[in-house]
Scaffold this active site. Sequence first.
Site, short mmCIF file in Angstrom:
data_model
loop_
_atom_site.label_atom_id
_atom_site.label_comp_id
_atom_site.label_asym_id
_atom_site.label_seq_id
_atom_site.Cartn_x
_atom_site.Cartn_y
_atom_site.Cartn_z
N ASN A 1 31.81 51.16 36.71
CA ASN A 1 31.83 49.69 36.68
C ASN A 1 30.54 49.12 37.26
O ASN A 1 29.99 48.15 36.72
CB ASN A 1 33.06 49.14 37.41
CG ASN A 1 34.28 49.12 36.52
OD1 ASN A 1 34.38 48.29 35.61
ND2 ASN A 1 35.19 50.06 36.73
N ARG B 1 39.32 51.01 49.59
CA ARG B 1 39.75 50.56 50.91
C ARG B 1 40.31 49.15 50.79
O ARG B 1 39.82 48.34 50.01
CB ARG B 1 38.56 50.52 51.88
CG ARG B 1 37.98 51.87 52.22
CD ARG B 1 36.79 51.70 53.16
NE ARG B 1 37.17 51.05 54.41
CZ ARG B 1 37.69 51.69 55.44
NH1 ARG B 1 37.89 52.98 55.39
NH2 ARG B 1 38.00 51.03 56.55
N HIS C 1 40.93 46.08 38.59
CA HIS C 1 42.07 46.99 38.75
C HIS C 1 42.55 47.43 37.37
O HIS C 1 42.68 46.61 36.46
CB HIS C 1 43.20 46.29 39.52
CG HIS C 1 44.36 47.20 39.79
ND1 HIS C 1 44.32 48.17 40.76
CD2 HIS C 1 45.56 47.32 39.18
CE1 HIS C 1 45.47 48.85 40.74
NE2 HIS C 1 46.23 48.35 39.79
N GLU D 1 37.53 47.43 31.09
CA GLU D 1 37.08 47.10 32.45
C GLU D 1 35.61 46.68 32.44
O GLU D 1 35.22 45.67 33.01
CB GLU D 1 37.25 48.30 33.39
CG GLU D 1 38.67 48.67 33.69
CD GLU D 1 38.75 49.76 34.75
OE1 GLU D 1 37.93 49.78 35.68
OE2 GLU D 1 39.65 50.62 34.64
C1 GRF Z 1 38.31 51.87 37.95
O1 GRF Z 1 39.37 52.31 37.15
C2 GRF Z 1 38.66 50.59 38.64
O2 GRF Z 1 39.50 49.76 37.89
C3 GRF Z 1 39.39 51.07 39.87
O3 GRF Z 1 38.72 52.24 40.26
C4 GRF Z 1 38.07 52.82 39.13
C5 GRF Z 1 36.61 52.92 39.50
O4 GRF Z 1 35.88 53.57 38.49
N1 GRF Z 1 39.42 50.04 40.89
P1 GRF Z 1 34.29 53.54 38.55
O5 GRF Z 1 33.91 54.15 39.90
O6 GRF Z 1 33.85 52.13 38.41
O7 GRF Z 1 33.85 54.40 37.41
#
Ligand code: GRF
Length: 199
Positions: free
Chosen positions: A14, A90, A108, A173
Site C-alpha cells: 500500500n 499496532r 483495512h 486497496e
Molecule cells: C493490507 O491488507 C492492509 O489492508 C492491512 O494490512 C495489509 C498490509 O499490506 N491493513 P501491505 O504491507 O500494504 O502490502
Amino acid sequence: MTKIGILLSGRGSNFEAIAESVAAGRIDAGIVVVISNRADAAGLESARARGLKAVCLPSKGLDRAVYDRSVVAELRKHGVDLVCLAGFLRLLTGEFVRAFPERILNIHPSLLPAFPGLDAQHQALTHGVKVSGCTVHFVDEQLDAGPIVLQATVPVLDEDTVESLSARILVEEHRIYTEAIQVVATGKYRIEGRRVLLG
Ligand code: GRF
C-alpha cells in the site's frame, strides 16, 4: 502541500501504491517520512530505494504510551499533517490519535464494520460472505472503527483461498487508498457524525 507520514510494519505494497500515485500526480501531497516499528519490514527498504526518509523505531518491549510518543515526535519533526497507516500492526493510543485529530487514515481488508482486526480475509471466508472488499477510514481509539472515507467491493468465489481473496482485495486497496488520500489532502469532504460526505 500536505505532508504525509506513512507507518508500516511489513510488505508495504500500500505504501508503494501511494508513492506511485504521489509520483504520478494523482495525490497532491508529498511523503516526508516512512516509519516502521520493525527493522525487517520490506516497506522500509523500498522507501529508501525511492530516496524517501525511512526511519525504524522498534516497538518491541516498549510501553505503548512511550512508544507512541516517540512516533508522534518523529512525525512532528518532519512536519507531517496527514498520517497514513499502511499495514501498521499496532493499535494507536488515544494520545497519538488526539495529536492528529481527523488526520490519520487506515486501510483495512474487509467491508467494515464486518471483520475488524487480524486475518480479515480469513474471517470473511470462514463466515461465508459472498462479497467482501476493503475500507479506508479515519482512525479513532477503537480498532478499525472510525468514520469511513471509501469502500470497494469484490466477489468471494467458491474456489477462493485466503491468498486468492487477499490478492483480489489488494488491487482495490491500492486503488481506493490513493483516492481517499486525495480526497482528504484536498479537503473535499466533511464529517457529520460517523458519515464522511464527499465533494
Ligand atoms: C493490507 O491488507 C492492509 O489492508 C492491512 O494490512 C495489509 C498490509 O499490506 N491493513 P501491505 O504491507 O500494504 O502490502
